[in-house]
Design an enzyme around this catalytic site. Sequence first.
Site, PDB file in Angstrom:
ATOM      1  CB  THR A  46      -0.874  -0.018   1.270  1.00 26.21           C
ATOM      2  OG1 THR A  46      -1.804  -1.077   1.143  1.00 26.21           O
ATOM      3  CG2 THR A  46      -1.621   1.292   1.499  1.00 26.21           C
ATOM      4  N   GLY A  99      -6.609  -3.647   7.495  1.00 24.04           N
ATOM      5  CA  GLY A  99      -7.588  -2.594   7.271  1.00 24.04           C
ATOM      6  C   GLY A  99      -8.770  -2.637   8.217  1.00 24.04           C
ATOM      7  NE  ARG A 127     -10.640  -5.439   3.301  1.00 25.31           N
ATOM      8  CZ  ARG A 127      -9.497  -4.755   3.386  1.00 25.31           C
ATOM      9  NH1 ARG A 127      -9.013  -4.158   2.323  1.00 25.31           N
ATOM     10  NH2 ARG A 127      -8.849  -4.682   4.511  1.00 25.31           N
ATOM     11  N   GLY A 162     -11.269  -1.375   2.424  1.00 25.75           N
ATOM     12  CA  GLY A 162     -10.450  -1.284   3.632  1.00 25.75           C
ATOM     13  C   GLY A 162     -10.257   0.146   4.090  1.00 25.75           C
ATOM     14  CG  ASP A 163      -6.749   0.954   6.256  1.00 29.40           C
ATOM     15  OD1 ASP A 163      -6.697  -0.168   5.721  1.00 29.40           O
ATOM     16  OD2 ASP A 163      -5.767   1.723   6.331  1.00 29.40           O
ATOM     17  CB  THR A 188       0.049   0.661   5.341  1.00 28.63           C
ATOM     18  OG1 THR A 188       0.237  -0.664   4.810  1.00 28.63           O
ATOM     19  CG2 THR A 188       1.299   1.024   6.137  1.00 28.63           C
ATOM     20  N   GLY A 189      -1.749  -1.655   6.645  1.00 24.69           N
ATOM     21  CA  GLY A 189      -1.787  -2.859   7.480  1.00 24.69           C
ATOM     22  C   GLY A 189      -3.185  -3.447   7.505  1.00 24.69           C
TER      23      GLY A 189
HETATM   24  N1  ASP Z   1      -4.606  -1.332   4.723  1.00 22.57           N
HETATM   25  C1  ASP Z   1      -4.805  -1.967   3.451  1.00 22.57           C
HETATM   26  C2  ASP Z   1      -6.175  -2.593   3.417  1.00 22.57           C
HETATM   27  O1  ASP Z   1      -6.581  -3.155   4.412  1.00 22.57           O
HETATM   28  C3  ASP Z   1      -3.785  -3.031   3.134  1.00 22.57           C
HETATM   29  C4  ASP Z   1      -2.348  -2.695   3.446  1.00 22.57           C
HETATM   30  O2  ASP Z   1      -2.057  -1.592   3.884  1.00 22.57           O
HETATM   31  O3  ASP Z   1      -1.493  -3.569   3.252  1.00 22.57           O
HETATM   32  O4  ASP Z   1      -6.806  -2.565   2.403  1.00 22.57           O
END
Ligand code: ASP
Length: 291
Positions: A162, A216, A190, A192-193, A213-214
């Site tokens: 990301t 979500g 879906r 995400g964040d 990031t991470g």
């Molecule tokens: N945060 C992102 C999501 O959940 C994925 C990522 O940052 O690796 O879509």
Amino acid sequence: MTRRQPALILHGGAGASVPAAQRPLRQQGLERAFAAAWAILQHGGTALDAVVGATVAMENDPEFNAGVGSCLNQDGEVEMDASLMEGTTYRAGAVGAVRHLRNPILVARALMEEGRHVFLVGDGAERFARARGFLPVSREELVTERQLRRWHATRTAGEPGTVGAVALDRAGRVAAATSTGGIFNKHPGRIGDSAVIGAGTYADDTLGAGSATGDGEAIIRATLTRTAVDYLRDGRDPTRAAQAALTLLHRRTHGEAGIVLLDALGRVGYAYNTPAMSLAFLSGDTLVVQV
Ligand code: ASP
């Protein structure tokens, strides 16, 4: 107007360690994105232009999980999320689950500039983009060999990718942007964040700005970037604020994530509780790039 020293910090995702073979290209990608955004800030451009410039550079780079090179969902399709926000009047724009946009962050920006809505998803977002002159791209133009191999072979979560950018400009305005292909093998639809203001992206001129990031789902539940920016109150150092936000995230949700943050003075900070995070920022005059 008080002139400030501009500041900038980028990330290229948090998660598992990046395989050695991919590191040089990813490092170059972060350097290029940083140089593009830094030039904008040095020439008096806005924080918003800088974060968009950095994000577009990384969306166009197949090494990152955003734009070209996005990971695939469980149907083998690309569905991307992106958002951005400026900290002066809290204008924001976001798109979710978009499939045929080369640069989702530019469409999020167009939505923000138009000012009618903040968040569009799926077909509606793509219709908005077409009406504003963004040419649709095919799935084939976004899917790389590497993501296709990964989807066919493993179907497991993998390396980070990301992208995000946070900047302060000379006029003291802050902005943040985040863009992603999401998490590998996700359910179709879906979001995400990265598309959610306050979760993946947040900016407030009086405090600072952040991009996350991470995991979500955990980041949304903890409204991670809003929480981290709030922790900048009373002049708390951005690294300490980022760490405090991640501690809360982990304690309450067991989520794994990373965040980059800068405050209204232009101090930058970051934290992550994953094995690795890709980053680019200045320490004094030296560009630090970690992958
Ligand atoms: N945060 C992102 C999501 O959940 C994925 C990522 O940052 O690796 O879509």
